[in-house]
Write an enzyme that holds these catalytic residues in place. Structure first.
Site, mmCIF file in Angstrom:
data_model
loop_
_atom_site.group_PDB
_atom_site.id
_atom_site.type_symbol
_atom_site.label_atom_id
_atom_site.label_comp_id
_atom_site.label_asym_id
_atom_site.label_seq_id
_atom_site.Cartn_x
_atom_site.Cartn_y
_atom_site.Cartn_z
ATOM 1 C CB ILE A 1 -11.843 4.191 -46.590
ATOM 2 C CG1 ILE A 1 -12.926 5.124 -47.532
ATOM 3 C CG2 ILE A 1 -10.991 3.760 -47.611
ATOM 4 C CD1 ILE A 1 -11.860 6.017 -46.768
ATOM 5 C CB CYS A 2 -13.537 2.204 -41.954
ATOM 6 S SG CYS A 2 -14.555 2.484 -40.314
ATOM 7 C CB VAL A 3 -17.714 5.331 -43.025
ATOM 8 C CG1 VAL A 3 -18.796 4.984 -42.675
ATOM 9 C CG2 VAL A 3 -18.610 7.713 -43.575
ATOM 10 C CB ALA B 1 -12.985 7.932 -43.680
#
Length: 128
Positions: free
Chosen positions: A77-79, A82
């Site tokens: 997941i894209c930090v 997120a």
């Protein structure tokens, strides 16, 4: 054939994530390799362990987790996306001074480099 999937829709409220999950299952059933799923924008909500659907509803968050455990599919997941949406792992929760984390087991906070790598190493990248 080697595939990667990009999910930009939340676990509930749109069809994107559900369609992506069904596509992932079909790929594996047909003998293709699914190397990774990258959750971006609203798609990061698929990794929120606090999601609690009704008992008679499909639990998409835990289904993604099972896909990871059973088939070794990386769930990135894209930090940045997120953190903007309040999905954090233990490390980020500590760094930000938050009381707890809510990243579902099996998911990994990643940068866009994970998506770039998938697009370079896979035959197909499919976005939902």
């Amino acid at each position: 054939m080697r595939f990667a999937i990009v999910v930009t829709g939340p676990a509930y409220g749109t069809q994107q994530a559900s369609s992506a999950f069904q596509f992932a299952q079909a790929l594996i059933a047909e003998g293709h390799e699914l190397s990774s799923v990258f959750f971006y924008r609203e798609g990061v909500y698929n990794a929120n362990q606090l999601t609690s659907p009704a008992s008679d509803e499909f639990d998409l968050v835990r289904s993604w987790q099972q896909l990871n455990m059973q088939h070794g599919v990386a769930l990135n997941i894209c930090v940045a996306a997120a953190l903007r949406r309040g999905v954090v792992d233990e490390t980020e929760a500590g760094r930000l001074g938050l009381a707890s984390s809510n990243l579902q087991t099996g998911f990994t906070l990643s940068g866009l480099g994970a998506l770039a790598e998938a697009s370079l190493t896979c035959d197909r990248v499919v976005q939902f």
